[in-house]
Design a protein around this motif. Structure first.
Motif, PDB file in Angstrom:
ATOM      1  N   GLY A  19      11.501 -23.386 -19.500  1.00  0.00           N
ATOM      2  CA  GLY A  19      10.501 -24.332 -19.825  1.00  0.00           C
ATOM      3  C   GLY A  19      10.606 -25.857 -19.324  1.00  0.00           C
ATOM      4  N   ALA A  20      10.930 -25.688 -17.984  1.00  0.00           N
ATOM      5  CA  ALA A  20      11.244 -26.965 -16.935  1.00  0.00           C
ATOM      6  C   ALA A  20      10.144 -27.401 -16.832  1.00  0.00           C
ATOM      7  N   VAL A  67      15.691 -26.560 -27.772  1.00  0.00           N
ATOM      8  CA  VAL A  67      14.711 -27.529 -28.425  1.00  0.00           C
ATOM      9  C   VAL A  67      14.174 -27.233 -29.638  1.00  0.00           C
ATOM     10  N   GLY A  68      14.381 -27.959 -30.701  1.00  0.00           N
ATOM     11  CA  GLY A  68      13.749 -27.594 -31.939  1.00  0.00           C
ATOM     12  C   GLY A  68      12.495 -28.062 -32.417  1.00  0.00           C
ATOM     13  N   LEU A  69      12.472 -28.078 -33.751  1.00  0.00           N
ATOM     14  CA  LEU A  69      11.272 -28.651 -34.402  1.00  0.00           C
ATOM     15  C   LEU A  69      11.447 -29.571 -35.398  1.00  0.00           C
ATOM     16  N   SER A  70      10.842 -30.874 -35.654  1.00  0.00           N
ATOM     17  CA  SER A  70      10.942 -31.637 -36.961  1.00  0.00           C
ATOM     18  C   SER A  70      10.671 -30.959 -38.181  1.00  0.00           C
ATOM     19  N   ALA A  71       9.667 -29.973 -38.144  1.00  0.00           N
ATOM     20  CA  ALA A  71       9.224 -29.342 -39.269  1.00  0.00           C
ATOM     21  C   ALA A  71      10.173 -28.453 -40.055  1.00  0.00           C
ATOM     22  N   LEU A  72      11.327 -28.004 -39.331  1.00  0.00           N
ATOM     23  CA  LEU A  72      12.099 -27.130 -39.752  1.00  0.00           C
ATOM     24  C   LEU A  72      13.285 -27.805 -40.603  1.00  0.00           C
ATOM     25  N   LEU A  73      13.355 -29.126 -40.588  1.00  0.00           N
ATOM     26  CA  LEU A  73      14.352 -29.788 -41.265  1.00  0.00           C
ATOM     27  C   LEU A  73      14.231 -30.033 -42.494  1.00  0.00           C
ATOM     28  N   PRO A  74      15.285 -30.378 -43.280  1.00  0.00           N
ATOM     29  CA  PRO A  74      14.897 -30.661 -44.795  1.00  0.00           C
ATOM     30  C   PRO A  74      14.635 -32.263 -44.835  1.00  0.00           C
ATOM     31  N   ALA A  75      13.718 -32.798 -45.724  1.00  0.00           N
ATOM     32  CA  ALA A  75      13.659 -34.289 -45.753  1.00  0.00           C
ATOM     33  C   ALA A  75      14.936 -34.701 -46.510  1.00  0.00           C
ATOM     34  N   ALA A  76      15.097 -36.146 -46.632  1.00  0.00           N
ATOM     35  CA  ALA A  76      16.054 -36.698 -47.273  1.00  0.00           C
ATOM     36  C   ALA A  76      16.170 -36.336 -48.770  1.00  0.00           C
ATOM     37  N   ASP A  77      14.876 -36.083 -49.305  1.00  0.00           N
ATOM     38  CA  ASP A  77      14.965 -35.622 -50.616  1.00  0.00           C
ATOM     39  C   ASP A  77      15.168 -34.202 -50.972  1.00  0.00           C
ATOM     40  N   GLY A  78      15.477 -33.519 -49.842  1.00  0.00           N
ATOM     41  CA  GLY A  78      15.785 -31.993 -49.956  1.00  0.00           C
ATOM     42  C   GLY A  78      14.563 -30.983 -49.939  1.00  0.00           C
ATOM     43  N   THR A  79      13.486 -31.588 -49.994  1.00  0.00           N
ATOM     44  CA  THR A  79      12.151 -31.003 -49.658  1.00  0.00           C
ATOM     45  C   THR A  79      12.200 -30.687 -48.052  1.00  0.00           C
ATOM     46  N   PRO A  80      11.501 -29.403 -47.682  1.00  0.00           N
ATOM     47  CA  PRO A  80      11.256 -29.106 -46.394  1.00  0.00           C
ATOM     48  C   PRO A  80      10.167 -29.947 -45.661  1.00  0.00           C
ATOM     49  N   ALA A 136      22.761 -23.054 -20.628  1.00  0.00           N
ATOM     50  CA  ALA A 136      21.252 -22.996 -20.615  1.00  0.00           C
ATOM     51  C   ALA A 136      20.653 -23.993 -21.505  1.00  0.00           C
ATOM     52  N   ILE A 137      19.470 -24.446 -21.071  1.00  0.00           N
ATOM     53  CA  ILE A 137      18.785 -25.393 -22.132  1.00  0.00           C
ATOM     54  C   ILE A 137      17.364 -24.570 -22.252  1.00  0.00           C
ATOM     55  N   ASN A 138      16.909 -24.220 -23.333  1.00  0.00           N
ATOM     56  CA  ASN A 138      15.642 -23.774 -23.483  1.00  0.00           C
ATOM     57  C   ASN A 138      14.743 -24.643 -24.154  1.00  0.00           C
ATOM     58  N   ALA A 139      13.612 -25.194 -23.309  1.00  0.00           N
ATOM     59  CA  ALA A 139      12.580 -25.909 -23.977  1.00  0.00           C
ATOM     60  C   ALA A 139      11.033 -25.424 -23.995  1.00  0.00           C
ATOM     61  N   ALA A 140      11.094 -24.094 -23.602  1.00  0.00           N
ATOM     62  CA  ALA A 140      10.032 -23.347 -23.384  1.00  0.00           C
ATOM     63  C   ALA A 140       9.225 -23.269 -24.634  1.00  0.00           C
ATOM     64  N   ALA A 141       8.046 -23.218 -24.669  1.00  0.00           N
ATOM     65  CA  ALA A 141       7.099 -23.099 -25.847  1.00  0.00           C
ATOM     66  C   ALA A 141       5.744 -22.705 -25.700  1.00  0.00           C
ATOM     67  N   VAL A 142       4.832 -22.304 -26.394  1.00  0.00           N
ATOM     68  CA  VAL A 142       3.573 -21.985 -26.137  1.00  0.00           C
ATOM     69  C   VAL A 142       2.752 -22.314 -27.413  1.00  0.00           C
ATOM     70  N   LEU A 146       6.095 -21.893 -38.477  1.00  0.00           N
ATOM     71  CA  LEU A 146       6.813 -21.046 -38.726  1.00  0.00           C
ATOM     72  C   LEU A 146       7.244 -19.931 -37.673  1.00  0.00           C
ATOM     73  N   ALA A 147       6.429 -19.887 -36.811  1.00  0.00           N
ATOM     74  CA  ALA A 147       7.022 -19.009 -35.620  1.00  0.00           C
ATOM     75  C   ALA A 147       8.383 -19.457 -35.000  1.00  0.00           C
ATOM     76  N   HIS A 148       8.050 -20.989 -34.667  1.00  0.00           N
ATOM     77  CA  HIS A 148       9.543 -21.704 -34.610  1.00  0.00           C
ATOM     78  C   HIS A 148      10.760 -21.332 -35.509  1.00  0.00           C
ATOM     79  N   ALA A 149      10.394 -21.349 -36.543  1.00  0.00           N
ATOM     80  CA  ALA A 149      11.481 -20.794 -37.783  1.00  0.00           C
ATOM     81  C   ALA A 149      11.929 -19.577 -37.390  1.00  0.00           C
ATOM     82  N   ALA A 150      10.968 -18.627 -37.209  1.00  0.00           N
ATOM     83  CA  ALA A 150      11.397 -17.046 -37.127  1.00  0.00           C
ATOM     84  C   ALA A 150      12.363 -17.194 -35.595  1.00  0.00           C
ATOM     85  N   GLY A 151      12.003 -17.802 -34.564  1.00  0.00           N
ATOM     86  CA  GLY A 151      13.041 -17.882 -33.462  1.00  0.00           C
ATOM     87  C   GLY A 151      14.153 -18.302 -33.834  1.00  0.00           C
ATOM     88  N   LEU A 152      14.246 -19.490 -34.577  1.00  0.00           N
ATOM     89  CA  LEU A 152      15.690 -20.174 -34.923  1.00  0.00           C
ATOM     90  C   LEU A 152      16.320 -19.069 -35.968  1.00  0.00           C
TER      91      LEU A 152
END
Length: 206
Positions: free
Chosen positions: A8-9, A104-117, A65-71, A131-137
């Motif tokens: 994903g260069a 390379v990940g995605l902020s949406a997959l992290l928990p917020a400080a209050d514990g909610t996604p 290896a670094i993976n920064a590839a996305a579609v 959700l596709a990113h989450a499936a890859g993780l």
């Protein structure tokens, strides 16, 4: 000096990772799907990150290896891409004898400080991509045994006009109000290559 293959260069995160790696004196194999699109960067090579055979061939002889590839966008299938890429990386890197993967990940997959996604606050139209990113993780988590992978996510969004400061913070929570430049994000990626401190976790970088 290390040899690093970067998938994903051609993307914004990938280009900065290539720049940062070369700044540090590393030898880089910069992989893109279609080199003809990158005439300003004639040193890129063709490769499909969803093909284990391509991953194995391109990663052979490298240290990490670094993976920064996305579609993203019309006509793409993010779920097939991210799960396919994760499986190809797990299989191909093993075959190549490369143990370290920084993805390379995605902020949406992290928990917020209050514990909610963080995903709960993402507009509905972007959820399928997240959700596709989450499936890859999840593929990395369940099938990446023996691979020293780390998922590095921006805590919030990217500062598209931000410059390199060389500074960043690592945490565990997402916060969509926080930003980081692509150049500083690349510093975090390369630090995890040069001095691995985390494995099999999703890091929040800001």
């Amino acid at each position: 000096m290390s040899k690093i293959v970067i998938f994903g260069a051609g993307g914004r995160a990938g280009r900065q990772a290539v720049t940062e790696a070369r700044r540090r004196g590393h030898e880089v194999t910069a992989v893109v799907r279609d080199p003809a699109r990158y005439r300003e960067a004639p040193d890129v090579v063709a490769g499909d990150v969803t093909s284990a055979a391509d991953v194995a061939a391109l990663a052979a002889g490298h240290d990490a290896a670094i993976n920064a590839a996305a579609v993203y966008g019309e006509g793409t299938d993010p779920d097939a891409f991210f799960t396919g890429a994760a499986r190809a990386l797990v299989t191909g890197l093993r075959q190549a004898g490369v143990d370290r993967l920084v993805a390379v990940g995605l902020s949406a997959l992290l928990p917020a400080a209050d514990g909610t996604p963080v995903l709960d606050s993402i507009p509905a139209e972007f959820r399928p991509f997240c959700l596709a990113h989450a499936a890859g993780l999840e593929v990395l988590r369940t099938e990446g045994t023996g691979l020293e992978w780390v998922y590095v996510s921006p805590a919030g969004d990217f500062d598209h006009d931000g410059e390199r400061t060389g500074r960043y913070e690592i945490g565990e929570h997402g916060d969509l109000s926080r930003k980081i430049s692509y150049a500083d994000f690349a510093v975090a990626l390369l630090d995890e290559v040069d001095n691995p401190r985390h494995a099999r976790v999703d890091l929040a970088v800001a």
